[in-house]
Design a protein around this motif. Structure first.
Motif, mmCIF file in Angstrom:
data_model
loop_
_atom_site.group_PDB
_atom_site.id
_atom_site.type_symbol
_atom_site.label_atom_id
_atom_site.label_comp_id
_atom_site.label_asym_id
_atom_site.label_seq_id
_atom_site.Cartn_x
_atom_site.Cartn_y
_atom_site.Cartn_z
ATOM 1 N N ASP A 71 0.824 -1.206 0.000
ATOM 2 C CA ASP A 71 0.000 0.000 0.000
ATOM 3 C C ASP A 71 0.859 1.258 0.000
ATOM 4 O O ASP A 71 0.541 2.246 -0.668
ATOM 5 N N ARG A 72 1.966 1.212 0.780
ATOM 6 C CA ARG A 72 2.819 2.401 0.808
ATOM 7 C C ARG A 72 3.494 2.602 -0.552
ATOM 8 O O ARG A 72 3.584 3.728 -1.047
ATOM 9 N N LEU A 73 3.983 1.528 -1.157
ATOM 10 C CA LEU A 73 4.629 1.640 -2.467
ATOM 11 C C LEU A 73 3.647 2.168 -3.510
ATOM 12 O O LEU A 73 3.993 3.028 -4.329
ATOM 13 N N GLU A 74 2.423 1.687 -3.467
ATOM 14 C CA GLU A 74 1.418 2.170 -4.414
ATOM 15 C C GLU A 74 1.091 3.634 -4.141
ATOM 16 O O GLU A 74 0.889 4.425 -5.081
ATOM 17 N N GLY A 75 1.075 4.037 -2.883
ATOM 18 C CA GLY A 75 0.831 5.436 -2.548
ATOM 19 C C GLY A 75 1.933 6.337 -3.084
ATOM 20 O O GLY A 75 1.659 7.429 -3.596
ATOM 21 N N ILE A 76 3.179 5.875 -2.985
ATOM 22 C CA ILE A 76 4.309 6.644 -3.514
ATOM 23 C C ILE A 76 4.208 6.741 -5.030
ATOM 24 O O ILE A 76 4.453 7.799 -5.631
ATOM 25 N N ARG A 77 3.821 5.635 -5.662
ATOM 26 C CA ARG A 77 3.690 5.635 -7.124
ATOM 27 C C ARG A 77 2.624 6.638 -7.568
ATOM 28 O O ARG A 77 2.836 7.422 -8.493
ATOM 29 N N ARG A 78 1.472 6.624 -6.898
ATOM 30 C CA ARG A 78 0.400 7.550 -7.262
ATOM 31 C C ARG A 78 0.830 9.004 -7.023
ATOM 32 O O ARG A 78 0.540 9.894 -7.831
ATOM 33 N N ALA A 79 1.517 9.227 -5.918
ATOM 34 C CA ALA A 79 1.972 10.585 -5.601
ATOM 35 C C ALA A 79 2.986 11.077 -6.644
ATOM 36 O O ALA A 79 2.975 12.255 -7.037
ATOM 37 N N SER A 80 3.853 10.196 -7.105
ATOM 38 C CA SER A 80 4.838 10.594 -8.118
ATOM 39 C C SER A 80 4.145 10.931 -9.432
ATOM 40 O O SER A 80 4.493 11.925 -10.091
ATOM 41 N N SER A 81 3.134 10.131 -9.820
ATOM 42 C CA SER A 81 2.392 10.423 -11.051
ATOM 43 C C SER A 81 1.675 11.764 -10.940
ATOM 44 O O SER A 81 1.655 12.561 -11.892
ATOM 45 N N GLY A 82 1.088 12.033 -9.763
ATOM 46 C CA GLY A 82 0.412 13.303 -9.554
ATOM 47 C C GLY A 82 1.365 14.469 -9.671
ATOM 48 O O GLY A 82 1.039 15.510 -10.263
ATOM 49 N N ARG A 83 2.562 14.316 -9.100
ATOM 50 C CA ARG A 83 3.559 15.389 -9.178
ATOM 51 C C ARG A 83 3.961 15.647 -10.630
ATOM 52 O O ARG A 83 4.057 16.790 -11.066
ATOM 53 N N PHE A 84 4.184 14.570 -11.402
ATOM 54 C CA PHE A 84 4.580 14.743 -12.797
ATOM 55 C C PHE A 84 3.476 15.433 -13.592
ATOM 56 O O PHE A 84 3.738 16.289 -14.439
ATOM 57 N N HIS A 85 2.206 15.058 -13.311
ATOM 58 C CA HIS A 85 1.086 15.699 -13.998
ATOM 59 C C HIS A 85 1.039 17.193 -13.673
ATOM 60 O O HIS A 85 0.871 18.034 -14.565
ATOM 61 N N ARG A 86 1.171 17.535 -12.402
ATOM 62 C CA ARG A 86 1.081 18.941 -11.989
ATOM 63 C C ARG A 86 2.186 19.774 -12.609
ATOM 64 O O ARG A 86 1.992 20.948 -12.929
ATOM 65 N N ARG A 87 3.352 19.171 -12.775
ATOM 66 C CA ARG A 87 4.490 19.901 -13.325
ATOM 67 C C ARG A 87 4.514 19.866 -14.853
ATOM 68 O O ARG A 87 5.390 20.470 -15.474
ATOM 69 N N GLY A 88 3.552 19.147 -15.438
ATOM 70 C CA GLY A 88 3.457 19.119 -16.901
ATOM 71 C C GLY A 88 4.554 18.327 -17.569
ATOM 72 O O GLY A 88 4.946 18.619 -18.707
ATOM 73 N N ILE A 89 5.061 17.299 -16.855
ATOM 74 C CA ILE A 89 6.161 16.505 -17.404
ATOM 75 C C ILE A 89 5.567 15.401 -18.268
ATOM 76 O O ILE A 89 5.348 14.278 -17.821
ATOM 77 N N THR A 90 5.292 15.751 -19.520
ATOM 78 C CA THR A 90 4.658 14.813 -20.439
ATOM 79 C C THR A 90 5.434 14.793 -21.741
ATOM 80 O O THR A 90 6.326 15.605 -21.978
ATOM 81 N N PHE A 91 5.086 13.853 -22.606
ATOM 82 C CA PHE A 91 5.694 13.807 -23.937
ATOM 83 C C PHE A 91 4.635 13.370 -24.924
ATOM 84 O O PHE A 91 3.641 12.737 -24.569
ATOM 85 N N ALA A 92 4.859 13.749 -26.180
ATOM 86 C CA ALA A 92 3.949 13.358 -27.254
ATOM 87 C C ALA A 92 4.588 12.231 -28.044
ATOM 88 O O ALA A 92 5.807 12.197 -28.231
ATOM 89 N N VAL A 93 3.768 11.287 -28.509
ATOM 90 C CA VAL A 93 4.266 10.183 -29.331
ATOM 91 C C VAL A 93 4.004 10.528 -30.786
ATOM 92 O O VAL A 93 2.862 10.729 -31.187
ATOM 93 N N TYR A 94 5.062 10.613 -31.583
ATOM 94 C CA TYR A 94 4.898 10.924 -32.990
ATOM 95 C C TYR A 94 4.075 9.826 -33.663
ATOM 96 O O TYR A 94 4.306 8.639 -33.451
#
Length: 486
Positions: A43-66
């Protein structure tokens, strides 16, 4: 060619090298991480994973696939379990990358200059001068410090405790360094207790070192250069990184329409009027850089920028024409470059490679497609390649037809048993294959930050780590401690 020479040490799936646990037991560098994982609940590992995804989303760290017609931006999956290297392991990587990039820069300065390596017969002239990545427009451009590749990404794989192989050199516009930095910042924020267990060498000095490298690359006589990062625009897959690096360095982020050339000098449009730019870190391919030299229809570049570089008034980083050195055909000759220019034996080995342009090697490749990895000479990003062991008969048949249409456009390599690292996946913690891209900066000196971008193949058994093909990334830890003597 004796094909036996082209077969590196390989391992069966049951004996693949696991960097955390292998024949010698638990790797000492992983001991604190092992203790932490034993106490961390799912549960803690999954919580960290979700929190990291949320942080990346908020910071706009995305990429486009050609090629993705939906136009959707994606997150590169981030694995929360770091990869760990001790000081001695990193020293081998660091010294090998410095040696390799130094030789490649000597090669680029040479082939666009006196061409001594071609005159000596070390590399066949046709392998360079007839290569479609050789840019005649680059001849006559004298680069400060003799450096053509200021930012290089060297892709490495590991097959045993002491054996690394170079998969390819990225000397044009290597990307991904923002993920290296954001991966570290995310883990430090989310699991500070893990960092307190051991001394991890920092990577956050990269933007400062990059800025220093760019300043050192200014035209002769310019002591306080104006620097800009040139982006193709927001539609580019790496746009986040362009803005990220410009912001972290405190320099201008510009597009081609923001720039113009007058009297062989590059200027930037500002509210205060034109300002001369001395160093441009371009994140745009050669073909689109200057419509007066390359593609006339390009609206992304700047007319006359290549002429300004030839006049010595602006430094283009990375230089025009670097593709001839990171082409997969030229890759075959890098060990010879190291010996020719440096008088040294390579620290990091090439993956043994078959050239389909040679009839006897083509026959071997066609007869063994199910066992080999076949790549386009000018390909990148994991596109256009065949991974034999995971391909179907139909895919092999179709790929064979492509090879026969233009054999010189393909090379083949053994399927290496890439090392694995513990990875948090849906099933829990499991080994997944990884590679490593250290970022090498070359100005007056050649430097690396202690770490790099570890890419991970999240699908069980997959060897394809590219984000465009479903791969993810990991934080790469280099521990403080005793290093191998240089």
């Amino acid at each position: 060619m004796d094909t036996a020479v082209l077969t590196p040490p390989t391992r069966t799936r049951s004996t693949q090298f696991h960097e955390m646990r292998h024949g010698e037991g638990l790797a000492p560098a992983y001991a604190p991480l092992d203790q932490w994982l034993r106490t961390a609940t799912a549960d803690r590992l999954e919580g960290i994973r979700r929190a990291s995804s949320g942080r990346f989303h908020r910071r706009g760290i995305t990429f486009a696939v050609y090629g993705d017609t939906s136009g959707a931006e994606r997150l590169i999956p981030f694995d929360i379990i770091p990869r760990v290297l001790d000081g001695k392991e990193w020293s081998t990587v660091e010294r090998g990358c410095i040696q390799r990039v130094t030789a490649l820069n000597r090669f680029l300065a040479d082939v666009y200059g006196k061409q001594e390596i071609l005159k000596a017969g070390v590399i066949p002239k046709e392998a360079v001068l007839a290569n479609k990545m050789f840019e005649k427009a680059a001849s006559g451009i004298v680069m400060p410090n003799g450096v053509h590749s200021h930012i290089s990404g060297v892709d490495l794989v590991r097959v045993s405790k002491d054996q690394w192989y170079v998969l390819e050199d990225n000397l044009r516009t290597p990307s991904g360094v923002s993920y290296m930095l954001e991966n570290r910042a995310t883990l430090q924020r989310l699991v500070p207790d893990l960092f307190r267990r051991q001394a991890v060498r920092p990577v956050d000095q990269y933007p400062a070192l990059l800025l220093q490298t760019l300043r050192e690359s200014a035209p002769v006589g310019v002591d306080d250069p104006t620097i800009a990062v040139m982006t193709p625009g927001a539609a580019n897959s790496a746009y986040f990184e362009h803005g990220f690096l410009a912001s972290r360095m405190g320099v201008h982020l510009v597009e081609g329409t923001d720039l113009f050339v007058e009297r062989d000098r590059l200027y930037m449009r500002t509210l205060r009027g034109p300002q001369q730019v001395h160093v441009v870190y371009r994140r745009i391919d050669d073909d689109y850089l200057d419509p007066t030299v390359f593609k006339a229809e390009s609206v992304l570049g700047v007319p006359g920028i290549v002429g300004a570089a030839k006049a010595g008034n602006v430094t283009i980083v990375n230089a025009v024409g670097n593709g001839v050195a990171d082409d997969k055909a030229t890759y075959l000759y890098v060990p010879e470059m190291i010996k020719f220019y440096l008088g040294e034996e390579p620290i990091l080995a090439n993956v043994p490679t078959w050239r389909c342009s040679r009839p006897e090697e083509l026959s071997h490749v066609l007869a063994n497609l199910s066992e080999l990895v076949v790549k386009e000479v000018h390909g990148s990003g994991g596109y256009g390649m065949l991974v034999g062991p995971t391909s179907t008969k139909a895919e092999q048949t179709a790929y064979k037809a492509r090879i026969l249409e233009d054999p010189a456009n393909f090379i083949a390599q053994p399927t290496l048993a890439l090392s694995t690292c513990p990875t948090f996946v849906a099933q829990g913690i499991a080994p997944r294959h990884v590679d490593l891209r250290p970022y090498v900066l070359a100005g007056k000196e050649v430097r690396l930050v202690p770490g790099g971008l570890t890419r991970v193949a999240l699908k069980e058994g997959s060897l394809v780590v590219n984000s465009s093909q479903g791969g993810g990334t990991k934080d790469t830890w280099v521990l403080e401690g005793e290093e191998e003597a240089c």
